[in-house]
Design a protein around this motif. Structure first.
Motif, short mmCIF file in Angstrom:
data_model
loop_
_atom_site.label_atom_id
_atom_site.label_comp_id
_atom_site.label_asym_id
_atom_site.label_seq_id
_atom_site.Cartn_x
_atom_site.Cartn_y
_atom_site.Cartn_z
N MET A 218 0.81 -1.21 0.00
CA MET A 218 0.00 0.00 0.00
C MET A 218 0.84 1.26 0.00
N ALA A 219 2.06 1.17 0.55
CA ALA A 219 2.94 2.33 0.51
C ALA A 219 3.29 2.66 -0.94
N CYS A 220 3.59 1.61 -1.71
CA CYS A 220 3.90 1.79 -3.13
C CYS A 220 2.68 2.35 -3.85
N ALA A 221 1.50 1.82 -3.51
CA ALA A 221 0.28 2.29 -4.16
C ALA A 221 0.05 3.77 -3.87
N ARG A 222 0.28 4.16 -2.62
CA ARG A 222 0.02 5.55 -2.26
C ARG A 222 0.95 6.49 -3.03
N ILE A 223 2.21 6.08 -3.16
CA ILE A 223 3.16 6.94 -3.87
C ILE A 223 2.83 7.02 -5.35
N THR A 224 2.54 5.86 -5.96
CA THR A 224 2.50 5.84 -7.41
C THR A 224 1.12 6.07 -8.03
N ALA A 225 0.04 5.70 -7.30
CA ALA A 225 -1.25 5.59 -7.98
C ALA A 225 -1.86 6.93 -8.38
N ASP A 226 -2.26 7.05 -9.64
CA ASP A 226 -3.15 8.12 -10.06
C ASP A 226 -4.59 7.64 -9.93
N ARG A 227 -4.75 6.33 -10.15
CA ARG A 227 -6.08 5.73 -10.15
C ARG A 227 -5.87 4.28 -9.73
N MET A 228 -6.87 3.71 -9.07
CA MET A 228 -6.71 2.33 -8.61
C MET A 228 -7.93 1.50 -8.99
N LEU A 229 -7.67 0.20 -9.25
CA LEU A 229 -8.75 -0.74 -9.52
C LEU A 229 -8.60 -1.91 -8.57
N VAL A 230 -9.71 -2.46 -8.14
CA VAL A 230 -9.65 -3.63 -7.27
C VAL A 230 -10.26 -4.82 -8.00
#
Ligand SMILES: Nc1ncnc2c1ncn2[C@@H]1O[C@H](COP(=O)(O)OP(=O)(O)OP(=O)(O)O)[C@@H](O)[C@H]1O
Ligand SMILES: [Mg+2]
Lengths: 258, 257
Positions: A218-230
Protein backbone atom coordinates in the motif's frame (compact mmCIF):
# COMPACT_ATOMS: atom_id res chain seq x y z
CA UNK A 1 -21.71 0.60 -3.27
CA UNK A 2 -20.16 -1.80 -5.73
CA UNK A 3 -20.08 -0.20 -9.11
CA UNK A 4 -21.47 -2.49 -11.75
CA UNK A 5 -19.61 -3.35 -14.93
CA UNK A 6 -21.59 -1.05 -17.16
CA UNK A 7 -20.94 2.08 -15.19
CA UNK A 8 -17.29 1.13 -14.76
CA UNK A 9 -16.81 0.71 -18.48
CA UNK A 10 -18.67 3.90 -19.24
CA UNK A 11 -16.90 5.91 -16.64
CA UNK A 12 -13.43 5.05 -17.90
CA UNK A 13 -14.22 5.68 -21.54
CA UNK A 14 -15.52 9.14 -20.79
CA UNK A 15 -13.02 11.95 -20.75
CA UNK A 16 -10.64 13.57 -23.14
CA UNK A 17 -7.62 11.42 -22.30
CA UNK A 18 -6.33 8.96 -24.84
CA UNK A 19 -6.57 5.29 -23.82
CA UNK A 20 -3.42 3.34 -24.73
CA UNK A 21 -4.83 0.07 -23.45
CA UNK A 22 -8.48 -0.71 -23.61
CA UNK A 23 -10.03 -3.97 -22.49
CA UNK A 24 -13.67 -4.98 -22.87
CA UNK A 25 -15.43 -8.09 -21.55
CA UNK A 26 -12.21 -10.07 -21.42
CA UNK A 27 -12.62 -13.72 -20.47
CA UNK A 28 -9.98 -16.31 -19.80
CA UNK A 29 -10.08 -19.78 -18.29
CA UNK A 30 -7.63 -22.64 -17.99
CA UNK A 31 -9.53 -25.84 -18.65
CA UNK A 32 -12.57 -25.72 -16.43
CA UNK A 33 -11.05 -23.09 -14.15
CA UNK A 34 -12.44 -19.64 -14.89
CA UNK A 35 -9.86 -17.04 -13.99
CA UNK A 36 -10.97 -13.85 -15.70
CA UNK A 37 -14.71 -13.65 -16.07
CA UNK A 38 -15.30 -10.13 -17.29
CA UNK A 39 -12.50 -7.61 -17.33
CA UNK A 40 -13.14 -4.04 -18.42
CA UNK A 41 -10.50 -1.37 -18.10
CA UNK A 42 -8.69 1.45 -19.82
CA UNK A 43 -5.19 2.68 -19.27
CA UNK A 44 -4.77 6.32 -20.22
CA UNK A 45 -1.65 7.86 -21.60
CA UNK A 46 0.79 8.90 -18.90
CA UNK A 47 -1.12 7.55 -15.93
CA UNK A 48 -0.14 5.12 -13.22
CA UNK A 49 -2.91 2.61 -12.69
CA UNK A 50 -2.59 0.48 -9.57
CA UNK A 51 -4.36 -2.87 -9.51
CA UNK A 52 -5.18 -4.48 -6.18
CA UNK A 53 -6.61 -7.91 -5.62
CA UNK A 54 -6.30 -11.02 -3.55
CA UNK A 55 -3.72 -13.61 -4.47
CA UNK A 56 -4.90 -15.88 -7.27
CA UNK A 57 -7.61 -13.61 -8.65
CA UNK A 58 -5.89 -13.43 -12.02
CA UNK A 59 -3.99 -10.16 -11.99
CA UNK A 60 -0.90 -11.69 -13.54
CA UNK A 61 -3.02 -13.54 -16.09
CA UNK A 62 -4.65 -10.25 -17.12
CA UNK A 63 -1.37 -8.48 -17.86
CA UNK A 64 0.03 -11.56 -19.60
CA UNK A 65 -2.89 -11.31 -22.01
CA UNK A 66 -1.83 -7.73 -22.74
CA UNK A 67 1.53 -8.81 -24.16
CA UNK A 68 0.18 -11.83 -25.99
CA UNK A 69 1.75 -14.41 -23.67
CA UNK A 70 -1.75 -15.73 -23.04
CA UNK A 71 -4.71 -15.40 -25.36
CA UNK A 72 -8.17 -14.57 -24.15
CA UNK A 73 -11.18 -16.73 -24.96
CA UNK A 74 -13.44 -13.86 -25.74
CA UNK A 75 -13.62 -10.13 -25.40
CA UNK A 76 -11.39 -7.48 -26.83
CA UNK A 77 -7.98 -6.26 -25.74
CA UNK A 78 -6.62 -3.31 -27.67
CA UNK A 79 -3.25 -1.67 -27.23
CA UNK A 80 -2.64 1.54 -29.18
CA UNK A 81 -5.97 0.81 -30.83
CA UNK A 82 -4.96 -2.59 -32.20
CA UNK A 83 -6.43 -5.90 -31.16
CA UNK A 84 -3.50 -7.84 -29.66
CA UNK A 85 -4.64 -11.35 -30.56
CA UNK A 86 -4.98 -10.43 -34.24
CA UNK A 87 -1.49 -8.99 -34.60
CA UNK A 88 0.95 -10.59 -37.02
CA UNK A 89 4.22 -11.92 -35.64
CA UNK A 90 6.06 -8.79 -36.77
CA UNK A 91 3.47 -6.40 -35.34
CA UNK A 92 3.40 -8.28 -32.07
CA UNK A 93 7.16 -7.92 -31.87
CA UNK A 94 7.06 -4.19 -32.42
CA UNK A 95 4.28 -3.91 -29.85
CA UNK A 96 6.37 -5.83 -27.34
CA UNK A 97 9.24 -3.40 -27.81
CA UNK A 98 6.93 -0.60 -26.72
CA UNK A 99 5.49 -2.51 -23.78
CA UNK A 100 7.74 -3.34 -20.84
CA UNK A 101 6.87 -6.25 -18.59
CA UNK A 102 8.31 -6.79 -15.13
CA UNK A 103 7.72 -10.40 -14.12
CA UNK A 104 6.58 -11.20 -10.63
CA UNK A 105 9.45 -13.69 -10.50
CA UNK A 106 11.95 -11.22 -12.07
CA UNK A 107 12.77 -13.94 -14.65
CA UNK A 108 16.45 -13.10 -14.94
CA UNK A 109 18.41 -15.19 -17.44
CA UNK A 110 20.29 -17.56 -15.14
CA UNK A 111 23.11 -18.34 -17.50
CA UNK A 112 24.02 -14.67 -17.99
CA UNK A 113 25.62 -12.09 -15.73
CA UNK A 114 23.68 -8.99 -14.72
CA UNK A 115 25.38 -7.00 -17.45
CA UNK A 116 24.55 -9.61 -20.10
CA UNK A 117 20.96 -9.71 -18.87
CA UNK A 118 20.61 -6.00 -19.52
CA UNK A 119 22.56 -6.19 -22.75
CA UNK A 120 20.35 -8.94 -24.16
CA UNK A 121 17.40 -6.80 -25.29
CA UNK A 122 19.69 -3.98 -26.42
CA UNK A 123 21.70 -6.07 -28.87
CA UNK A 124 19.00 -8.56 -29.83
CA UNK A 125 15.98 -6.30 -30.12
CA UNK A 126 17.20 -2.73 -30.56
CA UNK A 127 20.20 -4.07 -32.53
CA UNK A 128 22.56 -1.66 -30.80
CA UNK A 129 26.19 -2.24 -31.67
CA UNK A 130 28.15 0.58 -30.05
CA UNK A 131 29.85 -1.06 -27.04
CA UNK A 132 30.36 2.22 -25.18
CA UNK A 133 26.79 3.31 -25.62
CA UNK A 134 25.51 -0.07 -24.45
CA UNK A 135 27.76 -0.02 -21.40
CA UNK A 136 26.74 3.54 -20.61
CA UNK A 137 23.06 2.70 -20.78
CA UNK A 138 23.46 -0.41 -18.63
CA UNK A 139 25.33 1.54 -15.96
CA UNK A 140 22.76 4.31 -16.00
CA UNK A 141 19.91 1.86 -15.40
CA UNK A 142 21.74 -0.15 -12.75
CA UNK A 143 22.54 3.06 -10.96
CA UNK A 144 18.85 3.91 -11.08
CA UNK A 145 17.97 0.73 -9.21
CA UNK A 146 21.01 1.08 -6.94
CA UNK A 147 22.87 -2.00 -8.13
CA UNK A 148 25.81 -0.67 -10.07
CA UNK A 149 28.25 -2.76 -8.04
CA UNK A 150 26.41 -5.98 -8.95
CA UNK A 151 27.08 -5.53 -12.66
CA UNK A 152 29.35 -8.56 -12.96
CA UNK A 153 27.44 -10.85 -10.63
CA UNK A 154 25.43 -13.87 -11.72
CA UNK A 155 21.70 -13.95 -10.89
CA UNK A 156 22.27 -16.90 -8.56
CA UNK A 157 24.48 -14.66 -6.40
CA UNK A 158 21.76 -12.06 -5.92
CA UNK A 159 19.13 -11.83 -3.24
CA UNK A 160 15.45 -11.92 -4.15
CA UNK A 161 15.10 -8.16 -3.87
CA UNK A 162 18.22 -7.56 -5.94
CA UNK A 163 16.93 -9.87 -8.65
CA UNK A 164 13.70 -7.93 -8.75
CA UNK A 165 15.58 -4.69 -9.20
CA UNK A 166 17.78 -6.12 -11.97
CA UNK A 167 14.61 -7.37 -13.66
CA UNK A 168 13.21 -3.88 -13.39
CA UNK A 169 16.36 -2.37 -14.89
CA UNK A 170 16.31 -4.88 -17.73
CA UNK A 171 12.75 -3.88 -18.59
CA UNK A 172 13.21 -0.14 -18.20
CA UNK A 173 16.35 -0.14 -20.35
CA UNK A 174 14.10 -0.41 -23.39
CA UNK A 175 12.39 2.88 -22.43
CA UNK A 176 8.93 1.41 -22.98
CA UNK A 177 5.85 3.55 -23.57
CA UNK A 178 3.70 1.24 -21.47
CA UNK A 179 5.02 -0.50 -18.37
CA UNK A 180 3.35 -3.49 -16.77
CA UNK A 181 4.75 -3.98 -13.29
CA UNK A 182 3.84 -7.27 -11.61
CA UNK A 183 4.45 -6.63 -7.92
CA UNK A 184 7.54 -4.43 -8.28
CA UNK A 185 8.15 -4.01 -4.57
CA UNK A 186 7.13 -7.36 -3.11
CA UNK A 187 9.90 -8.82 -1.02
CA UNK A 188 11.83 -5.56 -0.75
CA UNK A 189 12.63 -3.71 2.44
CA UNK A 190 10.65 -0.49 3.04
CA UNK A 191 13.54 1.75 2.02
CA UNK A 192 14.28 0.03 -1.28
CA UNK A 193 10.59 -0.33 -1.82
CA UNK A 194 10.20 3.40 -1.55
CA UNK A 195 13.08 3.95 -3.96
CA UNK A 196 11.47 1.67 -6.51
CA UNK A 197 8.18 3.52 -6.14
CA UNK A 198 10.02 6.80 -6.73
CA UNK A 199 11.65 5.24 -9.78
CA UNK A 200 8.23 4.35 -11.16
CA UNK A 201 7.14 7.94 -10.66
CA UNK A 202 10.31 9.17 -12.31
CA UNK A 203 9.65 6.99 -15.37
CA UNK A 204 6.22 8.53 -15.58
CA UNK A 205 7.54 12.08 -15.31
CA UNK A 206 10.57 11.70 -17.54
CA UNK A 207 9.21 9.52 -20.31
CA UNK A 208 5.42 9.87 -19.87
CA UNK A 209 5.22 6.13 -19.43
CA UNK A 210 1.74 4.72 -18.88
CA UNK A 211 1.87 2.01 -16.26
CA UNK A 212 -0.18 -0.77 -14.79
CA UNK A 213 1.18 -1.55 -11.33
CA UNK A 214 0.02 -4.73 -9.63
CA UNK A 215 0.87 -4.53 -5.98
CA UNK A 216 -0.04 -5.56 -2.46
CA UNK A 217 2.22 -2.89 -1.06
CA UNK A 218 0.00 0.00 0.00
CA UNK A 219 2.94 2.33 0.51
CA UNK A 220 3.90 1.79 -3.13
CA UNK A 221 0.28 2.29 -4.16
CA UNK A 222 0.02 5.55 -2.26
CA UNK A 223 3.16 6.94 -3.87
CA UNK A 224 2.50 5.84 -7.41
CA UNK A 225 -1.25 5.59 -7.98
CA UNK A 226 -3.15 8.12 -10.06
CA UNK A 227 -6.08 5.73 -10.15
CA UNK A 228 -6.71 2.33 -8.61
CA UNK A 229 -8.75 -0.74 -9.52
CA UNK A 230 -9.65 -3.63 -7.27
CA UNK A 231 -9.98 -7.06 -8.79
CA UNK A 232 -12.10 -9.79 -7.29
CA UNK A 233 -13.44 -13.03 -8.75
CA UNK A 234 -12.10 -12.29 -12.21
CA UNK A 235 -13.51 -8.80 -12.61
CA UNK A 236 -12.88 -5.29 -11.34
CA UNK A 237 -15.23 -4.42 -8.51
CA UNK A 238 -14.13 -0.92 -7.54
CA UNK A 239 -12.33 2.05 -8.95
CA UNK A 240 -11.07 5.32 -7.55
CA UNK A 241 -8.03 7.13 -6.28
CA UNK A 242 -6.25 6.15 -3.08
CA UNK A 243 -8.37 8.25 -0.70
CA UNK A 244 -11.65 7.31 -2.34
CA UNK A 245 -11.00 3.62 -1.99
CA UNK A 246 -9.49 3.87 1.47
CA UNK A 247 -12.61 5.60 2.77
CA UNK A 248 -15.05 3.90 0.42
CA UNK A 249 -18.14 1.98 1.45
CA UNK A 250 -16.96 -1.50 0.53
CA UNK A 251 -15.59 -3.60 3.39
CA UNK A 252 -13.44 -5.85 1.16
CA UNK A 253 -11.87 -2.86 -0.58
CA UNK A 254 -11.18 -1.07 2.68
CA UNK A 255 -9.54 -4.17 4.08
CA UNK A 256 -6.67 -3.80 1.60
CA UNK A 257 -5.73 -0.56 3.27
CA UNK A 258 -5.49 -1.90 6.80
CA UNK B 1 -13.03 -48.38 -25.20
CA UNK B 2 -14.11 -44.89 -24.38
CA UNK B 3 -10.55 -43.99 -23.55
CA UNK B 4 -8.96 -44.95 -26.82
CA UNK B 5 -10.06 -41.96 -28.91
CA UNK B 6 -8.68 -39.50 -26.37
CA UNK B 7 -5.39 -41.35 -26.23
CA UNK B 8 -5.13 -41.26 -29.98
CA UNK B 9 -6.06 -37.60 -30.12
CA UNK B 10 -3.39 -36.89 -27.56
CA UNK B 11 -0.75 -38.69 -29.59
CA UNK B 12 -1.76 -36.97 -32.80
CA UNK B 13 -1.83 -33.62 -31.07
CA UNK B 14 1.66 -34.23 -29.67
CA UNK B 15 2.93 -35.27 -33.10
CA UNK B 16 1.40 -32.15 -34.59
CA UNK B 17 3.03 -30.00 -31.91
CA UNK B 18 6.38 -31.54 -32.70
CA UNK B 19 5.97 -30.85 -36.41
CA UNK B 20 5.14 -27.22 -35.65
CA UNK B 21 8.15 -26.96 -33.36
CA UNK B 22 10.35 -28.50 -36.04
CA UNK B 23 8.98 -26.00 -38.54
CA UNK B 24 9.83 -23.16 -36.18
CA UNK B 25 13.36 -24.54 -35.84
CA UNK B 26 13.95 -24.70 -39.59
CA UNK B 27 12.42 -21.28 -40.19
CA UNK B 28 14.56 -19.68 -37.51
CA UNK B 29 17.84 -21.12 -38.79
CA UNK B 30 17.69 -18.74 -41.70
CA UNK B 31 16.42 -15.65 -39.89
CA UNK B 32 18.80 -12.75 -39.69
CA UNK B 33 20.68 -12.33 -36.43
CA UNK B 34 22.04 -15.87 -36.21
CA UNK B 35 23.50 -16.47 -32.76
CA UNK B 36 27.04 -17.55 -33.70
CA UNK B 37 28.49 -16.99 -30.25
CA UNK B 38 25.78 -19.00 -28.59
CA UNK B 39 26.22 -21.81 -31.14
CA UNK B 40 29.92 -21.96 -30.34
CA UNK B 41 29.23 -21.86 -26.62
CA UNK B 42 26.68 -24.65 -26.85
CA UNK B 43 28.95 -26.79 -29.04
CA UNK B 44 31.69 -26.31 -26.50
CA UNK B 45 29.40 -27.25 -23.62
CA UNK B 46 28.11 -30.36 -25.37
CA UNK B 47 31.57 -31.48 -26.41
CA UNK B 48 33.16 -30.69 -23.10
CA UNK B 49 30.41 -32.27 -21.01
CA UNK B 50 30.46 -35.59 -22.82
CA UNK B 51 34.10 -35.76 -23.84
CA UNK B 52 35.39 -37.99 -21.06
CA UNK B 53 32.30 -40.15 -20.78
CA UNK B 54 32.20 -40.81 -24.51
CA UNK B 55 35.95 -41.34 -24.67
CA UNK B 56 36.04 -43.89 -21.86
CA UNK B 57 33.02 -45.70 -23.26
CA UNK B 58 34.61 -45.88 -26.69
CA UNK B 59 37.88 -47.24 -25.37
CA UNK B 60 36.21 -49.89 -23.23
CA UNK B 61 33.92 -50.85 -26.10
CA UNK B 62 36.86 -51.75 -28.32
CA UNK B 63 38.75 -53.32 -25.44
CA UNK B 64 35.91 -55.58 -24.34
CA UNK B 65 34.85 -56.51 -27.83
CA UNK B 66 38.39 -57.65 -28.60
CA UNK B 67 38.77 -59.61 -25.38
CA UNK B 68 35.44 -61.32 -25.92
CA UNK B 69 35.89 -62.28 -29.53
CA UNK B 70 39.55 -63.26 -29.49
CA UNK B 71 39.14 -66.73 -27.88
CA UNK B 72 36.25 -67.63 -30.17
CA UNK B 73 38.04 -66.59 -33.32
CA UNK B 74 41.23 -68.24 -32.08
CA UNK B 75 39.40 -71.59 -31.96
CA UNK B 76 38.94 -71.22 -35.72
CA UNK B 77 42.48 -70.02 -36.19
CA UNK B 78 41.08 -66.68 -37.31
CA UNK B 79 42.42 -64.34 -34.65
CA UNK B 80 43.95 -62.15 -37.32
CA UNK B 81 40.41 -61.10 -38.20
CA UNK B 82 39.86 -59.59 -34.76
CA UNK B 83 40.98 -56.04 -35.66
CA UNK B 84 38.80 -55.81 -38.72
CA UNK B 85 35.86 -57.38 -36.98
CA UNK B 86 36.11 -54.84 -34.17
CA UNK B 87 36.54 -51.99 -36.64
CA UNK B 88 33.52 -52.97 -38.69
CA UNK B 89 31.17 -53.61 -35.81
CA UNK B 90 32.18 -50.52 -33.85
CA UNK B 91 32.29 -48.03 -36.69
CA UNK B 92 29.26 -49.28 -38.56
CA UNK B 93 26.87 -49.99 -35.79
CA UNK B 94 27.82 -50.22 -32.13
CA UNK B 95 29.77 -46.96 -31.91
CA UNK B 96 27.14 -44.62 -33.33
CA UNK B 97 24.24 -46.22 -31.46
CA UNK B 98 25.92 -46.56 -28.06
CA UNK B 99 27.39 -43.07 -28.17
CA UNK B 100 24.06 -41.61 -29.28
CA UNK B 101 22.25 -43.41 -26.47
CA UNK B 102 24.78 -42.14 -23.96
CA UNK B 103 24.42 -38.62 -25.31
CA UNK B 104 20.65 -38.94 -25.13
CA UNK B 105 21.09 -39.56 -21.43
CA UNK B 106 23.63 -36.82 -20.98
CA UNK B 107 22.73 -34.07 -23.45
CA UNK B 108 19.01 -34.44 -24.13
CA UNK B 109 18.29 -34.55 -20.43
CA UNK B 110 20.41 -31.52 -19.63
CA UNK B 111 18.89 -29.51 -22.48
CA UNK B 112 15.44 -30.62 -21.34
CA UNK B 113 16.14 -29.66 -17.76
CA UNK B 114 17.75 -26.34 -18.67
CA UNK B 115 15.01 -25.17 -21.01
CA UNK B 116 12.40 -26.62 -18.68
CA UNK B 117 13.64 -24.56 -15.79
CA UNK B 118 13.88 -21.50 -18.02
CA UNK B 119 10.26 -22.09 -18.96
CA UNK B 120 9.11 -22.57 -15.38
CA UNK B 121 10.95 -19.50 -14.12
CA UNK B 122 9.42 -17.49 -16.98
CA UNK B 123 12.78 -16.74 -18.59
CA UNK B 124 11.54 -17.88 -21.99
CA UNK B 125 8.44 -15.73 -21.59
CA UNK B 126 10.66 -12.82 -20.62
CA UNK B 127 12.71 -13.21 -23.80
CA UNK B 128 9.58 -13.37 -25.89
CA UNK B 129 8.02 -10.36 -24.21
CA UNK B 130 11.14 -8.27 -24.67
CA UNK B 131 10.73 -8.75 -28.42
CA UNK B 132 13.68 -11.14 -28.72
CA UNK B 133 13.37 -14.52 -30.38
CA UNK B 134 13.83 -17.37 -27.89
CA UNK B 135 13.60 -20.08 -30.56
CA UNK B 136 16.48 -18.53 -32.43
CA UNK B 137 18.57 -17.96 -29.34
CA UNK B 138 17.83 -21.15 -27.38
CA UNK B 139 16.52 -23.83 -29.72
CA UNK B 140 18.35 -23.30 -33.01
CA UNK B 141 21.73 -23.07 -31.33
CA UNK B 142 21.25 -26.17 -29.19
CA UNK B 143 19.95 -28.37 -32.00
CA UNK B 144 22.66 -27.27 -34.42
CA UNK B 145 25.30 -27.74 -31.74
CA UNK B 146 24.26 -31.35 -31.19
CA UNK B 147 24.08 -31.94 -34.94
CA UNK B 148 27.71 -30.81 -35.09
CA UNK B 149 29.02 -32.38 -31.93
CA UNK B 150 27.43 -35.86 -31.89
CA UNK B 151 29.19 -36.96 -35.11
CA UNK B 152 32.47 -35.58 -33.81
CA UNK B 153 32.07 -37.32 -30.48
CA UNK B 154 31.21 -40.56 -32.27
CA UNK B 155 34.30 -40.32 -34.47
CA UNK B 156 36.40 -39.75 -31.38
CA UNK B 157 34.80 -42.73 -29.67
CA UNK B 158 35.43 -44.87 -32.78
CA UNK B 159 39.09 -43.94 -32.75
CA UNK B 160 39.42 -44.70 -29.05
CA UNK B 161 37.60 -48.00 -29.54
CA UNK B 162 40.23 -49.01 -32.05
CA UNK B 163 42.88 -48.01 -29.56
CA UNK B 164 41.10 -50.05 -26.90
CA UNK B 165 41.03 -53.02 -29.26
CA UNK B 166 44.72 -52.61 -29.85
CA UNK B 167 45.39 -52.48 -26.12
CA UNK B 168 43.39 -55.66 -25.59
CA UNK B 169 45.19 -57.57 -28.34
CA UNK B 170 48.43 -56.50 -26.76
CA UNK B 171 47.60 -58.27 -23.53
CA UNK B 172 47.85 -61.80 -24.95
CA UNK B 173 50.62 -61.21 -27.45
CA UNK B 174 52.61 -58.31 -28.69
CA UNK B 175 51.09 -56.71 -31.75
CA UNK B 176 52.68 -54.12 -33.99
CA UNK B 177 50.49 -51.00 -33.95
CA UNK B 178 50.89 -50.36 -37.65
CA UNK B 179 50.02 -53.91 -38.51
CA UNK B 180 46.99 -53.75 -36.22
CA UNK B 181 45.57 -50.64 -37.81
CA UNK B 182 46.32 -51.65 -41.35
CA UNK B 183 44.46 -54.90 -40.69
CA UNK B 184 41.62 -53.05 -39.04
CA UNK B 185 41.11 -50.56 -41.82
CA UNK B 186 41.68 -52.97 -44.67
CA UNK B 187 38.16 -54.24 -44.15
CA UNK B 188 36.63 -50.76 -44.03
CA UNK B 189 35.64 -48.72 -47.02
CA UNK B 190 33.88 -45.44 -47.66
CA UNK B 191 30.73 -47.46 -47.94
CA UNK B 192 31.00 -48.02 -44.21
CA UNK B 193 32.00 -44.56 -43.13
CA UNK B 194 29.47 -42.43 -45.01
CA UNK B 195 26.29 -44.08 -43.77
CA UNK B 196 27.80 -44.41 -40.30
CA UNK B 197 28.59 -40.72 -40.07
CA UNK B 198 25.40 -39.57 -41.72
CA UNK B 199 23.24 -41.43 -39.28
CA UNK B 200 25.05 -39.79 -36.38
CA UNK B 201 23.96 -36.45 -37.85
CA UNK B 202 20.36 -37.58 -37.53
CA UNK B 203 21.04 -38.91 -34.05
CA UNK B 204 22.45 -35.49 -33.19
CA UNK B 205 19.32 -33.83 -34.51
CA UNK B 206 17.11 -36.19 -32.49
CA UNK B 207 19.09 -35.56 -29.30
CA UNK B 208 18.98 -31.79 -29.62
CA UNK B 209 15.45 -31.60 -30.94
CA UNK B 210 13.83 -33.84 -28.35
CA UNK B 211 15.66 -32.10 -25.49
CA UNK B 212 14.58 -28.67 -26.74
CA UNK B 213 11.01 -29.74 -27.46
CA UNK B 214 10.47 -31.31 -24.06
CA UNK B 215 12.08 -28.45 -22.19
CA UNK B 216 10.49 -25.65 -24.19
CA UNK B 217 7.02 -27.15 -23.82
CA UNK B 218 7.20 -28.23 -20.22
CA UNK B 219 4.30 -27.39 -17.92
CA UNK B 220 4.27 -24.87 -15.15
CA UNK B 221 5.52 -26.04 -11.75
CA UNK B 222 8.97 -27.18 -10.71
CA UNK B 223 8.24 -30.90 -10.96
CA UNK B 224 7.81 -30.47 -14.70
CA UNK B 225 11.55 -29.77 -15.01
CA UNK B 226 12.26 -33.32 -13.91
CA UNK B 227 9.53 -34.63 -16.16
CA UNK B 228 11.00 -32.75 -19.12
CA UNK B 229 14.50 -34.11 -18.49
CA UNK B 230 13.27 -37.63 -18.00
CA UNK B 231 10.92 -37.79 -20.96
CA UNK B 232 13.61 -36.21 -23.13
CA UNK B 233 15.91 -39.17 -22.44
CA UNK B 234 13.16 -41.70 -23.06
CA UNK B 235 11.98 -40.23 -26.35
CA UNK B 236 15.44 -39.40 -27.62
CA UNK B 237 16.54 -43.00 -27.01
CA UNK B 238 13.49 -44.27 -28.82
CA UNK B 239 14.11 -41.92 -31.74
CA UNK B 240 17.70 -43.13 -31.97
CA UNK B 241 16.75 -46.79 -32.09
CA UNK B 242 14.04 -46.19 -34.69
CA UNK B 243 16.32 -43.97 -36.78
CA UNK B 244 19.01 -46.62 -36.59
CA UNK B 245 16.65 -49.30 -37.83
CA UNK B 246 15.69 -47.06 -40.75
CA UNK B 247 19.33 -46.24 -41.45
CA UNK B 248 20.34 -49.89 -41.49
CA UNK B 249 17.57 -50.68 -43.96
CA UNK B 250 18.53 -47.76 -46.19
CA UNK B 251 22.21 -48.65 -46.13
CA UNK B 252 21.58 -52.24 -47.03
CA UNK B 253 19.47 -51.11 -49.97
CA UNK B 254 21.81 -48.41 -51.27
CA UNK B 255 25.33 -49.22 -50.19
CA UNK B 256 25.66 -52.95 -50.55
CA UNK B 257 23.76 -53.53 -53.75
N1 LIG C 1 -0.61 -20.82 -17.51
C1 LIG C 1 -1.54 -21.19 -16.62
N2 LIG C 1 -2.13 -22.39 -16.70
C2 LIG C 1 -3.07 -22.77 -15.82
N3 LIG C 1 -3.48 -22.03 -14.81
C3 LIG C 1 -2.95 -20.81 -14.65
C4 LIG C 1 -1.95 -20.32 -15.54
N4 LIG C 1 -1.57 -19.08 -15.15
C5 LIG C 1 -2.32 -18.83 -14.05
N5 LIG C 1 -3.15 -19.85 -13.76
C6 LIG C 1 -4.13 -19.88 -12.66
O1 LIG C 1 -4.86 -18.68 -12.71
C7 LIG C 1 -5.13 -18.19 -11.42
C8 LIG C 1 -4.72 -16.74 -11.30
O2 LIG C 1 -3.32 -16.67 -11.33
P1 LIG C 1 -2.52 -15.31 -11.29
O3 LIG C 1 -1.08 -15.66 -11.34
O4 LIG C 1 -3.03 -14.38 -12.31
O5 LIG C 1 -2.89 -14.75 -9.86
P2 LIG C 1 -2.50 -13.34 -9.24
O6 LIG C 1 -3.76 -12.56 -9.11
O7 LIG C 1 -1.40 -12.73 -10.01
O8 LIG C 1 -2.02 -13.75 -7.78
P3 LIG C 1 -0.72 -13.27 -6.97
O9 LIG C 1 -1.10 -12.01 -6.28
O10 LIG C 1 -0.48 -14.37 -5.99
O11 LIG C 1 0.38 -13.11 -7.93
C9 LIG C 1 -4.42 -19.11 -10.46
O12 LIG C 1 -5.36 -19.95 -9.88
C10 LIG C 1 -3.47 -19.90 -11.32
O13 LIG C 1 -3.36 -21.21 -10.83
MG1 LIG D 1 0.58 -12.52 -9.80
Amino acid sequence: MIQNRESLANKVSVGSKEAVVSIRNLKKSFGSKHVLSDINMDLFKGENLVVLGKSGTGKSVAIKCMVGLLTQESGSLKIFGKEVKDLSEEDLKSLRIKVGFLFQSAALYDSMSVEQNLEFPLTRVLKMTDKNEIRHRIEELLEGVGLLDAIDKMPSDLSGGMRKRVGLARTLIMKPEIMLYDEPTTGLDPITSREISELILEMQRKYHTSSVIITHDMACARITADRMLVMSNGEFMAEGNYEQLENGPNELVRSFFK
Amino acid sequence: MTDSPTIWTKHFAAAGDQMIFMGAFFRNIFRSGFEWNELIRQSYIIGYKSFSLVGITGFILGFVLTLQSEPTLKAFGAESFVPSMVAISVIREIGPVIIALICAGKISSSIGAELGSMKVSEQIDAMEVSGANPVQYLVVTRILASIIMIPLLTLMADALAMLGGFAASNISNEVNIQLYFSKAFSALGFADLIPAVSKTIFFGFAIGFVGCYKGYNSDRGTESVGVAANSAVVSASLWIIVLDAIAVQLTSVFAYN
